[in-house]
Design a protein around this motif. Structure first.
Motif, mmCIF file in Angstrom:
data_model
loop_
_atom_site.group_PDB
_atom_site.id
_atom_site.type_symbol
_atom_site.label_atom_id
_atom_site.label_comp_id
_atom_site.label_asym_id
_atom_site.label_seq_id
_atom_site.Cartn_x
_atom_site.Cartn_y
_atom_site.Cartn_z
ATOM 1 N N ASP A 141 0.845 -1.188 0.000
ATOM 2 C CA ASP A 141 0.000 0.000 0.000
ATOM 3 C C ASP A 141 0.887 1.247 0.000
ATOM 4 N N LEU A 142 0.535 2.227 -0.813
ATOM 5 C CA LEU A 142 1.346 3.451 -0.898
ATOM 6 C C LEU A 142 1.551 4.079 0.471
ATOM 7 N N ARG A 143 0.544 3.969 1.345
ATOM 8 C CA ARG A 143 0.663 4.557 2.679
ATOM 9 C C ARG A 143 1.736 3.899 3.528
ATOM 10 N N ASP A 144 2.144 2.703 3.119
ATOM 11 C CA ASP A 144 3.170 1.979 3.864
ATOM 12 C C ASP A 144 4.551 2.079 3.228
ATOM 13 N N VAL A 145 4.632 2.791 2.107
ATOM 14 C CA VAL A 145 5.913 2.919 1.409
ATOM 15 C C VAL A 145 6.685 4.109 1.962
ATOM 16 N N PRO A 146 7.908 3.917 2.447
ATOM 17 C CA PRO A 146 8.708 5.037 2.940
ATOM 18 C C PRO A 146 8.941 6.074 1.849
ATOM 19 N N ILE A 147 9.030 7.333 2.236
ATOM 20 C CA ILE A 147 9.262 8.406 1.281
ATOM 21 C C ILE A 147 10.534 8.163 0.475
ATOM 22 N N SER A 148 11.551 7.637 1.132
ATOM 23 C CA SER A 148 12.811 7.370 0.431
ATOM 24 C C SER A 148 12.615 6.362 -0.700
ATOM 25 N N GLN A 149 11.703 5.407 -0.474
ATOM 26 C CA GLN A 149 11.421 4.401 -1.499
ATOM 27 C C GLN A 149 10.644 5.020 -2.664
ATOM 28 N N VAL A 150 9.712 5.907 -2.340
ATOM 29 C CA VAL A 150 8.953 6.612 -3.378
ATOM 30 C C VAL A 150 9.914 7.397 -4.274
ATOM 31 N N GLU A 151 10.814 8.129 -3.635
ATOM 32 C CA GLU A 151 11.779 8.933 -4.384
ATOM 33 C C GLU A 151 12.670 8.060 -5.271
ATOM 34 N N MET A 152 13.101 6.924 -4.735
ATOM 35 C CA MET A 152 13.981 6.049 -5.489
ATOM 36 C C MET A 152 13.293 5.521 -6.745
ATOM 37 N N VAL A 153 12.044 5.066 -6.615
ATOM 38 C CA VAL A 153 11.322 4.507 -7.758
ATOM 39 C C VAL A 153 11.147 5.569 -8.845
ATOM 40 N N VAL A 154 10.761 6.771 -8.436
ATOM 41 C CA VAL A 154 10.556 7.847 -9.413
ATOM 42 C C VAL A 154 11.876 8.245 -10.060
ATOM 43 N N LYS A 155 12.922 8.341 -9.273
ATOM 44 C CA LYS A 155 14.219 8.756 -9.815
ATOM 45 C C LYS A 155 14.797 7.730 -10.777
ATOM 46 N N VAL A 156 14.721 6.468 -10.423
ATOM 47 C CA VAL A 156 15.292 5.429 -11.286
ATOM 48 C C VAL A 156 14.449 5.236 -12.539
ATOM 49 N N ASN A 157 13.146 5.016 -12.360
ATOM 50 C CA ASN A 157 12.298 4.636 -13.487
ATOM 51 C C ASN A 157 11.982 5.777 -14.437
ATOM 52 N N LEU A 158 11.738 6.972 -13.891
ATOM 53 C CA LEU A 158 11.321 8.085 -14.736
ATOM 54 C C LEU A 158 12.463 9.061 -15.005
ATOM 55 N N LEU A 159 13.048 9.600 -13.938
ATOM 56 C CA LEU A 159 14.171 10.518 -14.133
ATOM 57 C C LEU A 159 15.328 9.807 -14.821
ATOM 58 N N GLY A 160 15.601 8.564 -14.410
ATOM 59 C CA GLY A 160 16.691 7.807 -15.019
ATOM 60 C C GLY A 160 16.489 7.614 -16.506
ATOM 61 N N THR A 161 15.263 7.308 -16.912
ATOM 62 C CA THR A 161 14.975 7.132 -18.335
ATOM 63 C C THR A 161 15.140 8.444 -19.088
ATOM 64 N N LEU A 162 14.696 9.546 -18.492
ATOM 65 C CA LEU A 162 14.848 10.863 -19.121
ATOM 66 C C LEU A 162 16.325 11.222 -19.296
ATOM 67 N N LEU A 163 17.101 11.043 -18.239
ATOM 68 C CA LEU A 163 18.523 11.391 -18.294
ATOM 69 C C LEU A 163 19.260 10.546 -19.323
ATOM 70 N N CYS A 164 18.994 9.241 -19.314
ATOM 71 C CA CYS A 164 19.675 8.350 -20.255
ATOM 72 C C CYS A 164 19.235 8.616 -21.692
ATOM 73 N N THR A 165 17.955 8.898 -21.885
ATOM 74 C CA THR A 165 17.467 9.192 -23.231
ATOM 75 C C THR A 165 18.111 10.453 -23.774
#
Length: 339
Positions: A141-165
């Motif tokens: 559940d999103l409510r149980d996900v630590p903020i650090s984990q939220v940031e990591m997923v967004v940074k790797v999956n989305l920001l990472g794809t943008l930077l690499c592209t």
């Protein structure tokens, strides 16, 4: 009729369920330690071309590398963790191509820039760039996900794809007379369906088709109000959907019920997915192409075999446990080691 209805309902939700390879989070940003593994470290390869694959220390990214090497391509593999063992295994198994390995945190702009420079130096020409690195952040559940984990997923999956592209586009634009292809890996949530337990992951993957479509139009038509950019090299951007692959990303926090269905019916091993997708990648010639493993025909065939012919899964038993191949090594989640 029930079988057909079930099949049609599930096709849109399972296609591209999860990205294939896990880019493990690090406690701190890793410094990029570039090491080349090849038969010659001084001369550029006289190969069929060069390929960069992120998140390729294991999983389907590792399998992609082997398939490209078998076809005479030289490959740069990278991950947030050390890739030396993966590079050695690839060199031993696939002598038709060379492999160079380095560390890279795709969510860090400096690290991505270093990766780009490493690729240019060792490959000379980058024909294909596969944005494969991804994390799911755990199933909860999103409510149980630590903020650090939220940031990591967004940074790797989305920001990472943008930077690499962006880095790949800059390299490919400079390659006179060469068409460079960038493939962005999509996954569950990409078609807009809900991904309960994977809200962060689904949100990041939902953004990638929009990114790809935007770049296709920028490359083909330019941006209204600005001169259309013309470059010596041609650039194309595509989508890549490996479907469900038996990796840590898929099995992490899974339940017996999930492992029985849909994983036991639709998931495949990294080698099978790579063997199917790499020829499709190489055959893609139109900007904005889409390459997928779980095609409609494949899904319907799998459903027919399981629910009509009652064919058992090769990988998951009736209790939802991973079936382990004698002699193979598995981790605590049941993920098979590839080397």
């Amino acid at each position: 009729m029930r079988f057909v209805l079930l099949s049609l309902c599930l096709i849109s939700s399972v296609s591209g369920f999860a990205p294939p390879s896990l880019l493990s989070p690090a406690a701190t940003r890793p410094s990029l330690s570039a090491t080349a593994t090849s038969r010659s470290t001084t001369a550029l390869s006289m190969s069929n071309g060069g390929v960069v694959i992120t998140g390729s220390a294991g999983g389907v990214g590792f399998a992609y590398a082997g398939e490209f090497m078998d076809r005479g391509y030289d490959v740069v593999i990278c991950d947030v963790k050390d890739c030396s063992a993966a590079a050695k295994a690839l060199t031993d198994r696939h002598p038709n191509g060379k492999v160079y390995h380095t560390k890279c945190d795709v969510s860090d702009a400096k690290s991505v820039d270093q990766l780009a420079q490493f690729a240019k130096k060792n490959l000379g020409t980058v024909n294909y760039w596969i944005n494969n690195a991804g994390v799911n952040g755990g199933r909860r559940d999103l409510r149980d996900v630590p903020i650090s984990q939220v940031e990591m997923v967004v940074k790797v999956n989305l920001l990472g794809t943008l930077l690499c592209t962006k880095a790949a586009m800059e390299i490919m634009g400079e390659q006179a007379g060469v068409t460079g292809h960038i493939f962005n890996t999509v996954g569950s949530g990409v078609k807009g369906g809900g991904t309960p337990g994977y809200a962060c992951y689904g949100a990041t993957k939902r953004g990638l088709p929009q990114l790809t479509e935007s770049l296709v139009k920028e490359l083909d038509e330019g941006v209204q109000g600005y001169p259309k950019k013309e470059t010596p090299g041609k650039i194309q951007v595509h989508s890549l959907s490996p479907g469900m692959v038996f990796t840590k990303l898929l099995l992490d926090d899974s339940t017996p019920e999930l492992r029985k269905f849909p994983f036991g019916v639709l998931a495949a091993q990294p080698e099978e997915v790579a063997a199917d997708l790499v020829p499709k990648i190489l055959a893609t010639t139109n900007n904005g192409g889409s390459v997928e493993f779980l095609t409609t025909d494949r899904i319907l065939t799998k459903f027919f075999e399981r629910f009509v012919l009652q064919k058992k899964s090769e990988y998951i038993d009736d209790d939802g446990n991973v079936i382990k191949t004698p002699g193979a090594q598995y981790d605590e989640l049941g993920v098979r080691s590839l080397y």
